[in-house]
Design a protein around this motif. Sequence first.
Motif, PDB file in Angstrom:
ATOM      1  N   GLU A 165       0.634  -1.268  -0.035  1.00 33.82           N
ATOM      2  CA  GLU A 165      -0.125   0.054  -0.074  1.00 33.82           C
ATOM      3  C   GLU A 165       0.925   1.215   0.213  1.00 33.82           C
ATOM      4  N   ASN A 166       1.756   1.040   0.769  1.00 28.98           N
ATOM      5  CA  ASN A 166       2.886   2.270   0.726  1.00 28.98           C
ATOM      6  C   ASN A 166       3.619   2.522  -0.412  1.00 28.98           C
ATOM      7  N   GLU A 168       2.264   2.449  -3.170  1.00 26.56           N
ATOM      8  CA  GLU A 168       1.214   3.199  -3.925  1.00 26.56           C
ATOM      9  C   GLU A 168       1.081   4.640  -3.795  1.00 26.56           C
ATOM     10  N   PHE A 169       1.791   5.072  -2.806  1.00 26.64           N
ATOM     11  CA  PHE A 169       1.949   6.519  -2.577  1.00 26.64           C
ATOM     12  C   PHE A 169       3.216   6.967  -3.004  1.00 26.64           C
ATOM     13  N   VAL A 170       3.136   8.270  -4.000  1.00 24.08           N
ATOM     14  CA  VAL A 170       4.332   8.764  -4.678  1.00 24.08           C
ATOM     15  C   VAL A 170       4.906  10.093  -3.901  1.00 24.08           C
TER      16      VAL A 170
ATOM     17  N   LYS B  41      -2.671   5.860  -5.078  1.00 25.91           N
ATOM     18  CA  LYS B  41      -3.520   5.872  -3.825  1.00 25.91           C
ATOM     19  C   LYS B  41      -3.302   7.221  -3.142  1.00 25.91           C
ATOM     20  N   GLY B  42      -2.201   7.965  -3.307  1.00 32.48           N
ATOM     21  CA  GLY B  42      -2.012   9.382  -2.778  1.00 32.48           C
ATOM     22  C   GLY B  42      -0.826   9.651  -3.054  1.00 32.48           C
ATOM     23  N   ARG B  44       2.486  12.224  -1.625  1.00 35.69           N
ATOM     24  CA  ARG B  44       3.133  12.781  -0.366  1.00 35.69           C
ATOM     25  C   ARG B  44       3.114  14.276  -0.517  1.00 35.69           C
TER      26      ARG B  44
END
Lengths: 170, 71
Positions: A165-166, A168-170, B41-42, B44
């Motif tokens: 999941e991590n 999928e964060f950019v 998903k998001g 930063r």
Amino acid sequence: MSNAEDRGAIEVGARRLRVVVGVLIVLIAASVLLAWAGAVAGRVHVEIRQHADFVDPRLAATISTGLVEVALFKLWQMLGLVQAGELFSRRVVARFRSFAFWLLLMAAFGVAFPLLSNAESVSNAAGAHQATFVISLTDLLLLGVTALLFLLARVLERARMVDEENREFV
Amino acid sequence: MPIIVRLDVMLALRKVRSKELAADIGITEANLSLLKSGKVKGIRFATLEAICDRLDCQPGDLLEYFPDNEG
């Protein structure tokens, strides 16, 4: 320690542990082969403790050791993946769960076999009305530890999901 | 997805290539491509800040909200 340094340390640790596990696999296999050959190698004498008359103790020891060898091989595979940089991948978690499973089988065999062999020897004796089962604390501890490893495998699976999941964060 | 990413528009306006931006802000081209297509998903705050700094824009220039836009 930065993320990259931390990962590097984990990979180095995995490589070293993999070497130890590899040596252990070879030594255990060698000891089983020597036991079958009834060999004495210098000051090292390989012997098998006998549980019952009706089954070859070498066979029981070989089965038990075989289960350990499979478990260690799965661990060796897992460490190889960690060494290659995979930390929480599906393959790492699967290998760890497999390692825990084979270790649990070995522990269960270690507890069950003496019980079964004892029961068999009692039923073979004429006029026998009593059976004594002995389970050592070490056996119970081993069962507990392997069950804990299964729990750890589930925790690792959760860590894998968080890691995925991590990403999928950019 | 109600959040629409307009990064490709801003890249065109500033005449910056994706490869350049990815290298300048320290993310992979693959991740930048996923961001452009809105398949993440998001994002930063550090990445958003780096993009705004490089492209001299505001977060609102990069992200739009369409509540009726599902999927």
